[in-house]
Design a protein around this motif. Structure first.
Motif, PDB file in Angstrom:
ATOM      1  N   SER A 149       0.849  -1.183   0.000  1.00 35.55           N
ATOM      2  CA  SER A 149       0.000   0.000   0.000  1.00 35.55           C
ATOM      3  C   SER A 149       0.889   1.240   0.000  1.00 35.55           C
ATOM      4  O   SER A 149       2.093   1.155   0.303  1.00 35.55           O
ATOM      5  CB  SER A 149      -0.890  -0.004   1.240  1.00 35.55           C
ATOM      6  OG  SER A 149      -0.098   0.167   2.414  1.00 35.55           O
ATOM      7  N   LYS A 240      -3.802  -4.599   1.808  1.00 38.30           N
ATOM      8  CA  LYS A 240      -3.814  -4.282   0.385  1.00 38.30           C
ATOM      9  C   LYS A 240      -5.182  -4.544  -0.229  1.00 38.30           C
ATOM     10  O   LYS A 240      -5.661  -3.775  -1.062  1.00 38.30           O
ATOM     11  CB  LYS A 240      -2.758  -5.130  -0.344  1.00 38.30           C
ATOM     12  CG  LYS A 240      -2.617  -4.803  -1.825  1.00 38.30           C
ATOM     13  CD  LYS A 240      -2.138  -3.397  -2.068  1.00 38.30           C
ATOM     14  CE  LYS A 240      -1.980  -3.133  -3.565  1.00 38.30           C
ATOM     15  NZ  LYS A 240      -1.577  -1.749  -3.843  1.00 38.30           N
ATOM     16  N   GLN A 243      -7.731  -1.793   0.600  1.00 38.24           N
ATOM     17  CA  GLN A 243      -7.281  -0.426   0.334  1.00 38.24           C
ATOM     18  C   GLN A 243      -8.328   0.315  -0.486  1.00 38.24           C
ATOM     19  O   GLN A 243      -8.835  -0.166  -1.486  1.00 38.24           O
ATOM     20  CB  GLN A 243      -5.961  -0.459  -0.436  1.00 38.24           C
ATOM     21  CG  GLN A 243      -5.406   0.916  -0.775  1.00 38.24           C
ATOM     22  CD  GLN A 243      -4.136   0.792  -1.604  1.00 38.24           C
ATOM     23  OE1 GLN A 243      -3.498  -0.239  -1.595  1.00 38.24           O
ATOM     24  NE2 GLN A 243      -3.811   1.846  -2.321  1.00 38.24           N
TER      25      GLN A 243
END
Length: 302
Positions: A149, A240, A243
């Protein structure tokens, strides 16, 4: 090292399918609308076995999908083969069974290295296998953009504060180290194996002990290590997978692929939270996906 790379490459489609299967979110209740969309039908028919996941990946992504994530996996194979740490050191010192101060210190340092490397490996390998983003390029920058990220790229140490992941990896390593030590201690109490392993008469008295240890290792690996490995997959990909790009005015669209990631639910806030939510949303069976893989692999370290 060549043999290790060969077998890792040969077995990688199976390992990749296992990671995807453990990451796959399969809630117990999956309502389907009267006129289901393609995505809804796909989610409702998600594979619920390792073979089913392997077939789904092959059908949807072909050979490229079966080997997605192979480069980070082989990189860690090379790392472990070149350093021989910490697994070989830990196993070696536990085997000799001389637990003086220096031995304990070496085991502690080796275990710490194992924990740190396991966290890094879990993040990069699990995300590389489950990502729906393009990773066809050999560009390191592109790979980092896909696997980390923005916050993790700015501050790499943040992968060690992913909720629950460090605890899961630490528990996994300490359980392995502890059980190896317990097994060798058990053999020492039983006067150990004789030096000549080829002599059946010398080995015969120790066969019942060996059988008991194998059975206990099998059961413990199933009951303890398998849930930890499932949660390591879930926790390592969560940051991730969930996100959200705040600059967009429209909500993010869930990517279509062989794996349905858990992106629209309350996040796992720790190891206990992860276990509790998996059981509540998907049932106990989700925590024991691939139990046979973990069980038989653990027996090899007797």
């Amino acid at each position: 090292m060549i043999y290790a790379l060969f077998f890792a490459t040969l077995l990688f489609p199976l390992k990749g399918a296992l990671i995807r299967w453990r990451a796959n979110f399969t809630p117990k209740v999956q309502p389907i609308p009267e006129s289901p969309l393609t995505d809804d039908v796909q989610h409702a028919s998600q594979p619920r076995s390792l073979l089913g996941m392997l077939q789904r990946v092959n059908a949807e992504e072909g050979i490229d999908g079966l080997y997605k994530g192979i480069l980070p996996t082989l990189s860690f194979v090379i790392f472990w083969e070149m350093t021989y740490l910490p697994s070989i050191v830990v196993v070696g010192y536990l085997h000799f069974g001389v637990y003086d101060q220096s031995t304990v210190l070496i085991i502690a340092i080796a275990s710490l290295i194992k924990i740190i490397a396991t966290v890094i490996e879990a993040v990069f390998v699990n995300r590389a296998v489950t990502t729906q983003e393009d990773m066809s390029s050999f560009s390191l920058r592109r790979a980092l953009d896909v696997l980390l990220s923005p916050a993790e790229r700015r501050h790499p140490y943040r992968i060690f504060i992913i909720p629950g992941l460090l605890m899961a990896c630490t528990s996994w390593v300490l359980f392995i180290v502890g059980t190896i030590g317990a097994r060798h201690f058990l053999f020492r109490v039983a006067k150990q194996f004789p030096g000549n392993f080829g002599n059946w008469e010398d080995m015969r008295p120790h066969i019942p002990l060996l059988v008991v240890v194998v059975i206990l290792s099998f059961v413990l690996n199933v009951l303890v290590l398998t849930p930890l490995e499932v949660m390591m997959v879930r926790l390592s990909i969560q940051a991730k997978a969930t996100q959200v790009t705040l600059l967009l005015d429209t909500p993010p669209v869930e990517a279509v692929g062989p794996v349905r990631l858990r992106t629209d639910k309350v996040e796992y806030t720790g190891l206990i939270s992860c276990a509790r939510l998996i059981i509540h949303e998907e049932g106990w069976g989700a925590l024991y996906r691939g139990w046979w893989w973990t069980a038989f692999r653990g027996i090899l370290f007797i």
